[in-house]
Design an enzyme around this catalytic site. Structure first.
Site, PDB file in Angstrom:
ATOM      1  N   HIS A 176       0.855  -1.207   0.000  1.00 56.72           N
ATOM      2  CA  HIS A 176       0.000   0.000   0.000  1.00 56.72           C
ATOM      3  C   HIS A 176       0.888   1.255   0.000  1.00 56.72           C
ATOM      4  O   HIS A 176       0.992   1.976   0.997  1.00 56.72           O
ATOM      5  CB  HIS A 176      -0.858  -0.072   1.265  1.00 56.72           C
ATOM      6  CG  HIS A 176      -1.968   0.910   1.368  1.00 56.72           C
ATOM      7  ND1 HIS A 176      -1.809   2.259   1.165  1.00 56.72           N
ATOM      8  CD2 HIS A 176      -3.270   0.726   1.672  1.00 56.72           C
ATOM      9  CE1 HIS A 176      -2.970   2.863   1.357  1.00 56.72           C
ATOM     10  NE2 HIS A 176      -3.874   1.952   1.657  1.00 56.72           N
TER      11      HIS A 176
ATOM     12  N   GLU B  93      -0.824   1.195  -5.358  1.00 58.94           N
ATOM     13  CA  GLU B  93      -0.576  -0.004  -4.570  1.00 58.94           C
ATOM     14  C   GLU B  93      -0.478  -1.243  -5.464  1.00 58.94           C
ATOM     15  O   GLU B  93      -1.455  -1.631  -6.098  1.00 58.94           O
ATOM     16  CB  GLU B  93      -1.713  -0.178  -3.556  1.00 58.94           C
ATOM     17  CG  GLU B  93      -2.001   1.101  -2.774  1.00 58.94           C
ATOM     18  CD  GLU B  93      -3.294   1.049  -1.970  1.00 58.94           C
ATOM     19  OE1 GLU B  93      -3.707  -0.060  -1.576  1.00 58.94           O
ATOM     20  OE2 GLU B  93      -3.898   2.104  -1.741  1.00 58.94           O
TER      21      GLU B  93
HETATM   22  C1  BG6 Z   1      -6.932   2.173   0.422  1.00 56.95           C
HETATM   23  C2  BG6 Z   1      -8.392   1.915   0.228  1.00 56.95           C
HETATM   24  O1  BG6 Z   1      -6.196   1.113  -0.099  1.00 56.95           O
HETATM   25  O2  BG6 Z   1      -6.638   2.319   1.815  1.00 56.95           O
HETATM   26  C3  BG6 Z   1      -9.192   3.060   0.846  1.00 56.95           C
HETATM   27  O3  BG6 Z   1      -8.669   1.784  -1.158  1.00 56.95           O
HETATM   28  C4  BG6 Z   1      -8.798   3.226   2.317  1.00 56.95           C
HETATM   29  O4  BG6 Z   1     -10.575   2.803   0.744  1.00 56.95           O
HETATM   30  C5  BG6 Z   1      -7.286   3.420   2.399  1.00 56.95           C
HETATM   31  O5  BG6 Z   1      -9.458   4.358   2.875  1.00 56.95           O
HETATM   32  C6  BG6 Z   1      -6.731   3.628   3.812  1.00 56.95           C
HETATM   33  O6  BG6 Z   1      -7.088   2.596   4.651  1.00 56.95           O
HETATM   34  P1  BG6 Z   1      -6.643   2.610   6.187  1.00 56.95           P
HETATM   35  O7  BG6 Z   1      -7.236   1.356   6.784  1.00 56.95           O
HETATM   36  O8  BG6 Z   1      -5.160   2.590   6.204  1.00 56.95           O
HETATM   37  O9  BG6 Z   1      -7.198   3.870   6.779  1.00 56.95           O
END
Ligand code: BG6
Length: 282
Positions: free
Chosen positions: A154, A254
């Site tokens: 990510h 990602e």
């Molecule tokens: C992304 C998703 O990968 O991660 C989003 O597509 C999400 O929908 C984002 O808001 C952040 O997620 P988190 O759990 O780290 O707040």
């Protein structure tokens, strides 16, 4: 130089410094939260107000979403899985040459993970820190039965101004719009003037993030899906560990196995998700 360090609250990380690069990786989540070439703006974005606390994911860098990407049908389980908030084991580090360091971190099933996800596994992160960044996430099924994983590296990239950024390499690719759950087809480069949360499918070539002063190249292997996410103004206000204007200077691209690209591993099988990241000045 490779040094094992601790924040005052005990949060452990490894710092790598060599003639070309600086990087920091936390043992929680095997989370690379800093990667910069000497004298350049960091390639990875890190929230100024991110927490470095156990059981909370760091906001920025490269959280590892595993063994599921996004939400779980069981809403009591954490979004993006448990790998990013689990403590990984340090396996090895090596200064390959004056410009290159290689690290391996590992996580295996334990009592806590088996309660959330009833499979035995080994997860290994191989990181090569050099002028380019190479990240390999290898999943091995150590169970008798098959399992299915969805996952993502990510990656939060730092950008000078999100309004000027273009993402190339996704033209004509189908995507699932996670804001509407509609299936769409991309036309041209991706640009940003509103919230974007998309899972691109059937992605095969390299992705290029074009910013005001540089291009960032992302080459993926073991993956045919790419998530592109920027929370924009309203969602940023609701996000944890993000300042209100943070959306202007970050973009997540990602390298994934998400939704239709989830993978099934039989007993003893392995799958490696890999991202190669490098920049070229404009
Ligand atoms: C992304 C998703 O990968 O991660 C989003 O597509 C999400 O929908 C984002 O808001 C952040 O997620 P988190 O759990 O780290 O707040």
């Amino acid at each position: 130089m490779i040094a094992h360090k601790k924040l005052p609250n005990g949060f452990e990380y490894i710092e790598i410094k060599n003639s070309t690069t600086e990087a920091k990786i936390a043992l929680q989540g095997a989370h690379l939260f800093h990667y910069a070439r000497v004298g350049e703006e960091p390639i990875l974005w890190l929230s100024e107000v991110s927490d470095f606390e156990y059981k909370k994911a760091i906001r920025g860098g490269i959280p590892i979403c595993w063994p599921w990407f996004g939400f779980n049908e069981d809403k009591s389980l954490p979004q993006h899985g448990f790998a990013r908030t689990s403590i990984w084991q340090f396996i090895s580090s090596e200064e390959v040459d004056k410009q290159t360091a290689a690290l391996i971190l590992r996580m295996t099933h334990n009592e806590e993970t088996l309660k959330m996800w009833p499979y035995k596994f080994e997860l290994e992160l191989h990181v090569i820190i050099s002028k380019r960044l190479t990240i390999k996430l290898k999943t091995t099924n150590k169970d008798e039965k098959s399992f299915k994983i969805s996952q993502a590296l990510h990656t939060y990239f730092g950008v000078l101004d999100i309004c000027e950024v273009t993402v190339k390499g996704l033209d004509k690719k189908p995507y699932l719009d996670a804001l509407t759950w509609n299936h769409e087809i991309q036309t041209g480069d991706v640009t940003f003037n509103q919230e974007v949360d998309r899972v691109y499918q059937e992605v095969d070539g390299e992705i290029v993030l074009s910013d005001r002063n540089r291009e960032v190249y992302i080459k993926s292997r073991g993956s045919s899906s790419v998530v592109v996410w920027n929370p924009w103004i309203e969602k940023t206000k609701r996000m944890s560990a993000m300042k209100e204007d943070a959306y202007k200077s970050m973009l997540c691209i990602e390298t994934s196995n998400a939704f239709a690209d989830a993978r099934v591993l039989k007993s003893k099988e392995s799958h490696t998700l890999k991202a190669d990241i490098f920049t070229k000045p404009l």
